[in-house]
Design an enzyme around this catalytic site. Structure first.
Site, PDB file in Angstrom:
ATOM      1  N   GLY A  55       0.808  -1.220   0.000  1.00  0.00           N
ATOM      2  CA  GLY A  55       0.000   0.000   0.000  1.00  0.00           C
ATOM      3  C   GLY A  55       0.838   1.266   0.000  1.00  0.00           C
ATOM      4  CG  LEU A 102      -1.172   1.581  -3.731  1.00  0.00           C
ATOM      5  CD1 LEU A 102      -2.428   1.179  -4.508  1.00  0.00           C
ATOM      6  CD2 LEU A 102      -0.146   0.448  -3.762  1.00  0.00           C
ATOM      7  CG  HIS A 115       3.097   0.632  -5.301  1.00  0.00           C
ATOM      8  ND1 HIS A 115       3.249   1.744  -4.525  1.00  0.00           N
ATOM      9  CD2 HIS A 115       3.750  -0.367  -4.661  1.00  0.00           C
ATOM     10  CE1 HIS A 115       3.946   1.441  -3.446  1.00  0.00           C
ATOM     11  NE2 HIS A 115       4.276   0.173  -3.504  1.00  0.00           N
TER      12      HIS A 115
HETATM   13  P1  AMP Z   1       6.013  -2.429  -1.671  1.00  0.00           P
HETATM   14  O1  AMP Z   1       4.644  -1.884  -1.481  1.00  0.00           O
HETATM   15  O2  AMP Z   1       7.088  -1.477  -1.331  1.00  0.00           O
HETATM   16  O3  AMP Z   1       6.182  -3.806  -1.065  1.00  0.00           O
HETATM   17  O4  AMP Z   1       6.166  -2.645  -3.242  1.00  0.00           O
HETATM   18  C1  AMP Z   1       5.253  -3.428  -3.962  1.00  0.00           C
HETATM   19  C2  AMP Z   1       5.815  -3.685  -5.331  1.00  0.00           C
HETATM   20  O5  AMP Z   1       6.009  -2.436  -6.006  1.00  0.00           O
HETATM   21  C3  AMP Z   1       7.184  -4.382  -5.284  1.00  0.00           C
HETATM   22  O6  AMP Z   1       7.257  -5.346  -6.318  1.00  0.00           O
HETATM   23  C4  AMP Z   1       8.137  -3.234  -5.530  1.00  0.00           C
HETATM   24  O7  AMP Z   1       9.351  -3.635  -6.112  1.00  0.00           O
HETATM   25  C5  AMP Z   1       7.333  -2.391  -6.493  1.00  0.00           C
HETATM   26  N1  AMP Z   1       7.842  -1.011  -6.475  1.00  0.00           N
HETATM   27  C6  AMP Z   1       8.091  -0.244  -5.388  1.00  0.00           C
HETATM   28  N2  AMP Z   1       8.618   0.942  -5.754  1.00  0.00           N
HETATM   29  C7  AMP Z   1       8.719   0.908  -7.104  1.00  0.00           C
HETATM   30  C8  AMP Z   1       9.199   1.827  -8.089  1.00  0.00           C
HETATM   31  N3  AMP Z   1       9.704   3.023  -7.748  1.00  0.00           N
HETATM   32  N4  AMP Z   1       9.149   1.468  -9.392  1.00  0.00           N
HETATM   33  C9  AMP Z   1       8.649   0.243  -9.755  1.00  0.00           C
HETATM   34  N5  AMP Z   1       8.185  -0.664  -8.876  1.00  0.00           N
HETATM   35  C10 AMP Z   1       8.216  -0.345  -7.569  1.00  0.00           C
END
Ligand code: AMP
Length: 282
Positions: A32, A34, A38
């Protein structure tokens, strides 16, 4: 329309009703808060699948620092608005008891991946990640699952999970989305003070510097230049900056040692921990 479900039973019922009429399901696991990073995963999944499921679950078992868990942002209403606009079909938003009705005891052998970089600095983190992702894979049984390159080591860990359990799905690694100045988008960026936010740009600057120097000097020398740049900020404490084989994360001493080489960095700025990475050779 975005459906929102909170229990495993509701999710299973929903998917059972839909599964026969569609050709593929995409899953985007998140915690979350987001942002565009995301949402780029959700957009990609919506383009490639008939049904896109996003999960929002701040997974307690992957936090090795209780204060990080306590202050993790949870802006649910705004997340729901963003997912609705981005073409997500289903939001699965369970609470911790729903995912962990009893204590989790199984452990995955992750080898070196758990001993270097994120594995080393966040003991137990990847066990928590594999526990929750395995549960989500079992529940949703997606055809494709979308992860960000931003958490590159995590992507390799999930690859190991899929391989060891022979899970029949395609893993998709999506490019890191960045702010205009280069800072990788992260839910934790909101914790940065204005001064810290200014200095945070040095993470990506150090990585791009290393990439620009790769034709002129050895990996060790380029790494030193990156460390020098990060060291120019008194607010930054470096946890690691490594130049590694992109498939194994073993350090490289020569650019030609591996066909794919990646630089990865983690720092603390004040109370906030930030990570980033960049392919040097791809
Ligand atoms: P998180 O909510 O931080 O666990 O991230 C969920 C997903 O979003 C994971 O697969 C992360 O690698 C991806 N994600 C987080 N930040 C970025 C970003 N800046 N660019 C692309 N994907 C991201």
């Amino acid at each position: 329309m975005l459906d929102i479900l909170k229990t495993r039973a509701e999710l299973t019922r929903f998917l059972n009703e839909r599964r026969s009429g569609i050709s593929s399901i995409g899953l985007v696991p998140t915690m979350g808060a987001l942002h565009e990073g995301h949402l780029s995963l959700v957009t990609r999944s919506a383009e490639e699948n008939d049904l896109t499921v996003c999960s929002i679950f701040v997974n307690p078992t992957q936090f090795n620092d209780p204060s990080d868990l306590a202050r993790y942002p949870r802006p649910v209403e705004s997340d729901i608005r963003k997912l609705t606009k981005t073409g997500c079909d289903l939001l699965f938003m369970p609470d911790a008891e729903e995912i962990y009705p009893e204590e989790e005891s199984w452990h995955m052998e992750l080898g070196e991946l758990e001993r270097v970089m994120e594995g080393k600095f966040r003991p137990g983190h990847y066990q928590g990640v594999t526990q929750v992702v395995k549960k989500l894979f079992d529940l949703v049984a997606p055809d494709r699952a979308y992860f960000g390159q931003k958490d590159y080591q995590q992507f390799l860990v999930i690859g190991e999970l899929v391989r060891q359990f022979s899970i029949p799905l395609e893993l998709v690694c999506c490019p890191t989305q960045r702010e205009a100045d280069g800072l990788a988008m992260s839910s934790r960026n909101i914790h940065l003070s204005p001064e810290e936010r200014k200095e945070a740009v040095l993470l990506s600057k150090a990585l791009f510097l290393i990439r620009s120097l790769a034709n002129e000097m050895s990996p060790a020398e380029a790494r030193d230049k990156g460390l020098e740049l990060l060291g120019s900020s008194p607010l930054i404490q470096v946890e690691y900056l490594e130049i590694a084989h992109a498939d194994t994360l073993r350090p490289v001493t020569d650019w030609n040692e591996a066909s794919r080489v990646i630089a990865l960095v983690a720092v603390r700025i004040g109370q906030t921990r930030l990570i980033d990475n960049l392919f040097i050779k791809h």
